[in-house]
Design a protein around this motif. Sequence first.
Motif, PDB file in Angstrom:
ATOM      1  N   SER A  36       3.453   3.959  37.219  1.00 23.90           N
ATOM      2  CA  SER A  36       4.472   3.212  36.176  1.00 23.90           C
ATOM      3  C   SER A  36       4.405   3.818  34.745  1.00 23.90           C
ATOM      4  N   LYS A  37       5.209   3.383  33.817  1.00 27.12           N
ATOM      5  CA  LYS A  37       5.117   4.132  32.443  1.00 27.12           C
ATOM      6  C   LYS A  37       3.801   3.606  31.763  1.00 27.12           C
ATOM      7  N   HIS A  38       3.645   2.295  31.998  1.00 27.54           N
ATOM      8  CA  HIS A  38       2.331   1.557  31.510  1.00 27.54           C
ATOM      9  C   HIS A  38       1.080   2.166  31.925  1.00 27.54           C
ATOM     10  N   HIS A  39       1.114   2.214  33.407  1.00 28.12           N
ATOM     11  CA  HIS A  39      -0.031   2.692  34.098  1.00 28.12           C
ATOM     12  C   HIS A  39      -0.394   4.192  33.820  1.00 28.12           C
ATOM     13  N   LEU A  40       0.579   5.239  33.748  1.00 27.75           N
ATOM     14  CA  LEU A  40       0.653   6.521  33.472  1.00 27.75           C
ATOM     15  C   LEU A  40      -0.256   6.739  32.211  1.00 27.75           C
ATOM     16  N   PHE A  41       0.435   6.166  30.992  1.00 28.35           N
ATOM     17  CA  PHE A  41      -0.206   6.327  29.750  1.00 28.35           C
ATOM     18  C   PHE A  41      -1.058   5.524  29.116  1.00 28.35           C
ATOM     19  N   PHE A  42      -1.375   4.241  29.686  1.00 25.39           N
ATOM     20  CA  PHE A  42      -2.295   3.238  29.015  1.00 25.39           C
ATOM     21  C   PHE A  42      -3.290   2.803  30.080  1.00 25.39           C
ATOM     22  N   ALA A  43      -3.034   2.706  31.474  1.00 26.20           N
ATOM     23  CA  ALA A  43      -4.090   2.077  32.278  1.00 26.20           C
ATOM     24  C   ALA A  43      -4.742   3.010  33.350  1.00 26.20           C
ATOM     25  N   CYS A  44      -4.300   4.267  33.243  1.00 23.70           N
ATOM     26  CA  CYS A  44      -4.905   5.239  34.395  1.00 23.70           C
ATOM     27  C   CYS A  44      -6.165   5.755  33.787  1.00 23.70           C
TER      28      CYS A  44
END
Length: 152
Positions: free
Chosen positions: A42-50
């Motif tokens: 997701s957007k959040h995962h890809l940029f801040f949680a991965c």
Amino acid sequence: MPRHRTILLMAMQNSLATTDNLCKRGYQLASRCTLCYQAQESKHHLFFACNYSTQVLQAIFTWQHIHRRPLSLNHEVRRLAMKSGKHWRKKLAKCALAVMVYYIWSERNTRIFQDICRSPYQLIYAIQNVIRIRLLALLDNVTSEEVISSLE
């Protein structure tokens, strides 16, 4: 740069073709993150949680002498809008965020479409070089030595 700004705006509007967005549109895809293979992309995962992205973001934040954990894309953009201080430092922060988002998105696409993977360290090095070059091109009243010393 326009391409960096465009990808940043698309990410803020949640209009990038992440697998969760494509699944919402009816495409049948494996929804695992192509950078870490541990969670749904997701957007959040890809940029801040991965794990991969977090390593890149933390390195760039540390390089900029920012000692906090990035929370979300919209939060970081709001912080930049309210940021005060030296004009070139604000340009640096804006440039860095746009370049980081662009390069993480680019790495994701390169892995999917070209099957080429770069390590987080290679991506960090590329991002730092782009930021240095871009900032030096934007500066007019600040000496190069002041900027370079702040980026070491």
